[in-house]
Motif scaffolding. Structure first.
Motif, PDB file in Angstrom:
ATOM      1  N   LEU A   1      54.359  51.034  69.364  1.00 46.13           N
ATOM      2  CA  LEU A   1      54.025  52.355  69.874  1.00 46.13           C
ATOM      3  C   LEU A   1      53.849  52.237  71.380  1.00 46.13           C
ATOM      4  CD1 LEU A   1      53.057  55.328  69.601  1.00 46.13           C
ATOM      5  CD2 LEU A   1      50.784  54.414  69.027  1.00 46.13           C
ATOM      6  N   ILE A   2      54.604  53.048  72.131  1.00 48.03           N
ATOM      7  CA  ILE A   2      54.619  52.927  73.579  1.00 48.03           C
ATOM      8  C   ILE A   2      53.923  54.134  74.212  1.00 48.03           C
ATOM      9  CG2 ILE A   2      56.063  52.672  75.632  1.00 48.03           C
ATOM     10  CD1 ILE A   2      58.290  51.624  73.730  1.00 48.03           C
ATOM     11  N   LEU A   3      52.832  53.883  74.932  1.00 47.28           N
ATOM     12  CA  LEU A   3      52.173  54.940  75.700  1.00 47.28           C
ATOM     13  C   LEU A   3      52.776  54.943  77.102  1.00 47.28           C
ATOM     14  CD1 LEU A   3      48.425  54.447  74.641  1.00 47.28           C
ATOM     15  CD2 LEU A   3      50.207  55.846  73.568  1.00 47.28           C
ATOM     16  N   PRO A   4      53.115  56.112  77.647  1.00 46.34           N
ATOM     17  CA  PRO A   4      53.820  56.141  78.940  1.00 46.34           C
ATOM     18  C   PRO A   4      52.987  55.639  80.103  1.00 46.34           C
ATOM     19  CG  PRO A   4      53.256  58.359  78.214  1.00 46.34           C
ATOM     20  CD  PRO A   4      52.972  57.451  77.056  1.00 46.34           C
ATOM     21  N   THR A   5      51.682  55.872  80.063  1.00 45.75           N
ATOM     22  CA  THR A   5      50.789  55.414  81.132  1.00 45.75           C
ATOM     23  C   THR A   5      49.482  54.942  80.506  1.00 45.75           C
ATOM     24  OG1 THR A   5      49.896  57.648  81.429  1.00 45.75           O
ATOM     25  CG2 THR A   5      51.732  56.994  82.865  1.00 45.75           C
ATOM     26  N   TRP A   6      48.724  54.189  81.285  1.00 41.05           N
ATOM     27  CA  TRP A   6      47.430  53.728  80.798  1.00 41.05           C
ATOM     28  C   TRP A   6      46.461  54.907  80.762  1.00 41.05           C
ATOM     29  CZ3 TRP A   6      44.159  51.511  78.035  1.00 41.05           C
ATOM     30  CH2 TRP A   6      42.810  51.392  78.374  1.00 41.05           C
TER      31      TRP A   6
ATOM     32  N   MET B   1      43.308  43.496  66.048  1.00 42.72           N
ATOM     33  CA  MET B   1      43.264  42.546  67.168  1.00 42.72           C
ATOM     34  C   MET B   1      43.166  43.300  68.478  1.00 42.72           C
ATOM     35  SD  MET B   1      46.192  40.167  68.867  1.00 42.72           S
ATOM     36  CE  MET B   1      46.585  41.546  69.946  1.00 42.72           C
ATOM     37  N   LEU B   2      42.224  42.882  69.304  1.00 43.41           N
ATOM     38  CA  LEU B   2      42.159  43.333  70.692  1.00 43.41           C
ATOM     39  C   LEU B   2      42.244  42.087  71.553  1.00 43.41           C
ATOM     40  CD1 LEU B   2      41.786  45.296  73.001  1.00 43.41           C
ATOM     41  CD2 LEU B   2      39.325  45.273  72.584  1.00 43.41           C
ATOM     42  N   GLY B   3      43.416  41.845  72.122  1.00 40.58           N
ATOM     43  CA  GLY B   3      43.597  40.694  72.993  1.00 40.58           C
ATOM     44  C   GLY B   3      43.255  41.059  74.421  1.00 40.58           C
ATOM     45  N   TYR B   4      42.819  40.068  75.174  1.00 42.97           N
ATOM     46  CA  TYR B   4      42.601  40.304  76.607  1.00 42.97           C
ATOM     47  C   TYR B   4      42.976  39.050  77.388  1.00 42.97           C
ATOM     48  CZ  TYR B   4      38.007  37.925  76.146  1.00 42.97           C
ATOM     49  OH  TYR B   4      37.002  37.018  75.911  1.00 42.97           O
ATOM     50  N   ALA B   5      43.439  39.278  78.605  1.00 41.20           N
ATOM     51  CA  ALA B   5      43.923  38.185  79.444  1.00 41.20           C
ATOM     52  C   ALA B   5      44.047  38.701  80.863  1.00 41.20           C
ATOM     53  CB  ALA B   5      45.280  37.684  78.939  1.00 41.20           C
ATOM     54  N   GLY B   6      44.400  37.802  81.781  1.00 41.73           N
ATOM     55  CA  GLY B   6      44.711  38.206  83.141  1.00 41.73           C
ATOM     56  C   GLY B   6      43.594  38.033  84.133  1.00 41.73           C
ATOM     57  N   ALA B   7      42.341  37.953  83.668  1.00 40.37           N
ATOM     58  CA  ALA B   7      41.199  37.800  84.559  1.00 40.37           C
ATOM     59  C   ALA B   7      39.980  37.459  83.715  1.00 40.37           C
ATOM     60  CB  ALA B   7      40.951  39.081  85.352  1.00 40.37           C
ATOM     61  N   PRO B   8      38.959  36.844  84.326  1.00 36.30           N
ATOM     62  CA  PRO B   8      37.728  36.580  83.580  1.00 36.30           C
ATOM     63  C   PRO B   8      37.059  37.894  83.174  1.00 36.30           C
ATOM     64  CG  PRO B   8      37.802  35.348  85.658  1.00 36.30           C
ATOM     65  CD  PRO B   8      38.906  36.351  85.714  1.00 36.30           C
TER      66      PRO B   8
ATOM     67  N   HIS C   1      47.046  46.742  66.656  1.00 39.30           N
ATOM     68  CA  HIS C   1      46.960  45.625  67.601  1.00 39.30           C
ATOM     69  C   HIS C   1      47.211  46.136  69.023  1.00 39.30           C
ATOM     70  CE1 HIS C   1      48.043  43.754  63.752  1.00 39.30           C
ATOM     71  NE2 HIS C   1      47.586  42.599  64.209  1.00 39.30           N
ATOM     72  N   THR C   2      46.535  45.550  69.975  1.00 46.27           N
ATOM     73  CA  THR C   2      46.836  45.816  71.381  1.00 46.27           C
ATOM     74  C   THR C   2      46.266  44.696  72.226  1.00 46.27           C
ATOM     75  OG1 THR C   2      46.908  47.541  73.092  1.00 46.27           O
ATOM     76  CG2 THR C   2      44.766  47.133  72.057  1.00 46.27           C
ATOM     77  N   ALA C   3      46.698  44.632  73.481  1.00 48.97           N
ATOM     78  CA  ALA C   3      46.171  43.655  74.439  1.00 48.97           C
ATOM     79  C   ALA C   3      45.990  44.355  75.777  1.00 48.97           C
ATOM     80  CB  ALA C   3      47.107  42.458  74.573  1.00 48.97           C
TER      81      ALA C   3
ATOM     82  N   PRO D   1      54.873  45.611  57.793  1.00 53.30           N
ATOM     83  CA  PRO D   1      55.409  46.969  57.972  1.00 53.30           C
ATOM     84  C   PRO D   1      54.342  48.010  58.291  1.00 53.30           C
ATOM     85  CG  PRO D   1      55.453  46.317  55.657  1.00 53.30           C
ATOM     86  CD  PRO D   1      55.128  45.093  56.437  1.00 53.30           C
ATOM     87  N   ASP D   2      53.075  47.729  57.964  1.00 55.48           N
ATOM     88  CA  ASP D   2      52.009  48.679  58.245  1.00 55.48           C
ATOM     89  C   ASP D   2      51.326  48.422  59.584  1.00 55.48           C
ATOM     90  OD1 ASP D   2      52.403  49.950  55.788  1.00 55.48           O
ATOM     91  OD2 ASP D   2      51.108  48.513  54.754  1.00 55.48           O
ATOM     92  N   ASP D   3      51.764  47.400  60.289  1.00 60.95           N
ATOM     93  CA  ASP D   3      51.146  47.065  61.574  1.00 60.95           C
ATOM     94  C   ASP D   3      51.851  47.789  62.714  1.00 60.95           C
ATOM     95  OD1 ASP D   3      49.113  45.365  60.654  1.00 60.95           O
ATOM     96  OD2 ASP D   3      50.526  43.699  60.453  1.00 60.95           O
ATOM     97  N   VAL D   4      51.062  48.200  63.692  1.00 59.01           N
ATOM     98  CA  VAL D   4      51.572  48.928  64.858  1.00 59.01           C
ATOM     99  C   VAL D   4      50.950  48.333  66.117  1.00 59.01           C
ATOM    100  CG1 VAL D   4      51.747  51.156  66.034  1.00 59.01           C
ATOM    101  CG2 VAL D   4      51.828  51.059  63.522  1.00 59.01           C
ATOM    102  N   TYR D   5      51.780  47.729  66.950  1.00 59.46           N
ATOM    103  CA  TYR D   5      51.298  47.254  68.256  1.00 59.46           C
ATOM    104  C   TYR D   5      51.432  48.394  69.250  1.00 59.46           C
ATOM    105  CZ  TYR D   5      50.410  44.784  72.505  1.00 59.46           C
ATOM    106  OH  TYR D   5      49.849  44.411  73.709  1.00 59.46           O
ATOM    107  N   VAL D   6      50.363  48.709  69.970  1.00 59.59           N
ATOM    108  CA  VAL D   6      50.419  49.784  70.954  1.00 59.59           C
ATOM    109  C   VAL D   6      50.471  49.183  72.358  1.00 59.59           C
ATOM    110  CG1 VAL D   6      47.887  50.085  70.860  1.00 59.59           C
ATOM    111  CG2 VAL D   6      49.326  51.869  71.860  1.00 59.59           C
ATOM    112  N   HIS D   7      51.550  49.514  73.070  1.00 56.44           N
ATOM    113  CA  HIS D   7      51.686  49.121  74.476  1.00 56.44           C
ATOM    114  C   HIS D   7      50.891  50.127  75.300  1.00 56.44           C
ATOM    115  CE1 HIS D   7      54.753  46.045  73.801  1.00 56.44           C
ATOM    116  NE2 HIS D   7      55.344  46.877  72.967  1.00 56.44           N
ATOM    117  N   ALA D   8      49.626  49.816  75.538  1.00 59.53           N
ATOM    118  CA  ALA D   8      48.737  50.727  76.249  1.00 59.53           C
ATOM    119  C   ALA D   8      48.806  50.526  77.754  1.00 59.53           C
ATOM    120  CB  ALA D   8      47.299  50.545  75.762  1.00 59.53           C
TER     121      ALA D   8
END
Length: 519
Positions: free
Chosen positions: A226-231, A274-281, A247-249, A197-204
């Motif tokens: 948590l949704i950010l409208p733009t990067w 957590m800071l996830g990353y993906a999509g490219a080297p 958390h974010t990716a 309940p204390d965790d917040v994923y941010v859609h950055a």
């Protein structure tokens, strides 16, 4: 469990907790569950039948998450349209999938005029003030009771499109089983522990992209999104520092922008679990900077549109080792997720010995059932044979099952986390009067992973300019696909069969880029 039942379960179990915090306000799980139920019932009230394809075009906002879950919750197949694509791309996707309905944001009213003209106007739903059936009115007219259907876990919940090597769209089919497999592995292997309940994923970044993989894991466990409208890297820092984001990716390009924020450091980012990353080297020096200035909790994950991530994971412990006594680990894609098989095969499909390079293949509940409208398509290089997805990526495995990606069988470019197929760009460049021949390649770029470079020969006595070619591409395709650099050349190197030697071109241009960086 299917998506509709998962939403209803979370609405009951976490009713009073905050589910969404975004541009359209805050919603508890109970409120969110009611809106998803109303949407599902509303779409079925339009006469839509199970399996019908529904286009969905929105930026980052609360209603995006509602449609992501409400459309499949109605037994329908959601076809998310990337808002960065050109309207002509949307039209090709709509035609390929046989779409019968559209949900869109009013900000895209002008760009969707032609798309809407091909659909029954009663089945066009608009979020905001623009032509179509008002989204909020549709919801208000329905019951808030969950629409719990008898759903086969192998039934489709979505189609995810990327351009084929010929420039034609290709839709990877995604089932409820695929998304549930990703949910489990995102929690156990990427997030690493159950969100609370204390965790917040941010859609950055765009939810249409890598961020969307975290919608179900955080919904299923009662955490906030948590949704950010733009990067905006400054907004992400604020979200962690002042809004409780844990958390974010991101794709590596975004991490580079985040590192450019003045005075960003671990103290300001200390809440990040957590800071996830993906999509490219990501270059090793950028990984080191992220580890030192952002968070030690770095996680890389590898996957494909055709094999919903994660397929493999390089976890925080491997990152720590890679930054101390095992630097080679930072170039690995990590080890297979729980329940995921990865193998390396030769051209005949036979498994190769440990350490040898071959094609990466994978098997498990994360693998797509197949492509939509696949029959007769020669450009669909990734195929499923005997349950194994042949990815088109070249790699090797070590004796600890870690995967190293070596190259791609094709010439696909990954820029800023987006896949770009050279043939599609070449076809557009070739339309410019005076262009004789064109070769598009991806060149290493510190910020973008790769950048699109077009090399062009021109007809005699013509006045083609690089600027004119870039402008033509800007008008005909998504901006991220257009060449960042156009070079006029006298001729191309050819291979033994008389084809343009793209590998040689890439090597030459990458050597130039490296010399510039080191100069």
């Amino acid at each position: 469990m299917d998506i509709g039942r998962l939403v209803a379960r979370s609405a009951r179990r976490y009713a009073g907790r905050r589910a969404l915090d975004g541009p359209q306000g805050r919603q508890t799980f109970a409120e969110f569950g009611e809106r998803v139920a109303r949407l599902a019932r509303g779409l079925r009230s339009l006469g839509l039948q199970p399996g019908d394809r529904v286009l969905d075009l929105q930026p980052n906002q609360n209603t995006y998450v509602e449609t992501d879950l409400g459309i499949p919750g109605a037994g329908l197949v959601r076809v998310a349209l990337n808002y960065r694509l050109h309207p002509s791309d949307w039209a090709r996707i709509a035609d390929d999938c046989g779409a019968v309905a559209l949900v869109y944001d009013a900000r895209f009213a002008e760009q969707t005029e032609e798309l809407r003209s091909g659909l029954d106007p009663d089945r066009v739903v608009v979020i905001g003030d623009a032509p179509g059936r008002p989204y909020e009115k549709l919801l208000a007219e329905q019951s808030a009771l969950p629409l719990l259907l008898s759903c086969d876990p192998d039934s489709l919940c979505g189609l995810h499109y990327s351009s084929g090597t010929t420039g034609h769209p290709k839709g990877a089919q995604r089932s409820h089983r695929n998304r549930m497999a990703s949910l489990v592995n995102m929690v156990t292997d990427v997030v690493g522990s159950l969100p609370g309940p204390d965790d917040v994923y941010v859609h950055a970044g765009p939810i249409t992209h890598t961020s969307g993989l975290f919608v179900l894991p955080f919904l299923a466990h009662g955490a906030t999104q948590l949704i950010l409208p733009t990067w905006d890297p400054e907004a992400l820092v604020d979200a962690v520092e002042n809004r409780g984001a844990t958390h974010t990716a991101l794709v590596p390009t975004m991490i580079a922008r985040l590192l450019a924020v003045p005075e960003v450091d671990r103290d300001r980012m200390r809440g990040l679990k957590m800071l996830g990353y993906a999509g490219a080297p990501m270059p090793s020096e950028q990984i080191r900077a992220a580890h030192e200035r952002l968070t030690p909790n770095l996680v890389q994950y590898y996957g494909l549109v055709e094999a919903i991530p994660p397929v493999t994971i390089l976890d925080a412990a491997d990152h720590a080792r890679g930054l101390t006594d095992a630097p080679a680990l930072l170039t690995s894609a990590g080890r297979p997720a729980f329940g995921v098989e990865v193998s390396i095969v030769d051209e005949s499909g036979r498994e190769v010995p440990v350490g040898e390079v071959g094609e990466v293949v994978t098997r498990g509940d994360h693998v797509m059932p197949g492509y939509w409208n696949a029959e007769g398509r020669a450009d669909l290089s990734k195929s499923v044979r005997d349950g194994w997805l042949h990815t088109g990526d070249l790699g090797r495995l070590d004796d600890a099952e870690r995967l190293w990606l070596v190259d791609r069988k094709g010439d696909m470019i990954i820029s800023g986390g987006y896949n770009i197929y050279p043939r599609e760009v070449e076809d557009i460049v070739a339309e410019v009067p005076g262009v004789h021949e064109v070769a598009v390649v991806g060149v290493d770029d510190r910020d973008w992973g790769q950048r699109v470079v077009a090399l062009v020969t021109v007809e005699p006595e013509t006045s083609v300019t690089p600027e004119a070619i870039i402008e033509h591409c800007r008008a005909r395709m998504a901006s991220y696909k257009k060449p960042k650099d156009v070079r006029l050349v006298d001729s191309f190197p050819l291979n033994s069969t008389g084809k343009i030697a793209k590998k040689q071109l890439r090597e030459q241009l990458n050597a130039e880029a490296t010399a510039t960086w080191n100069g």
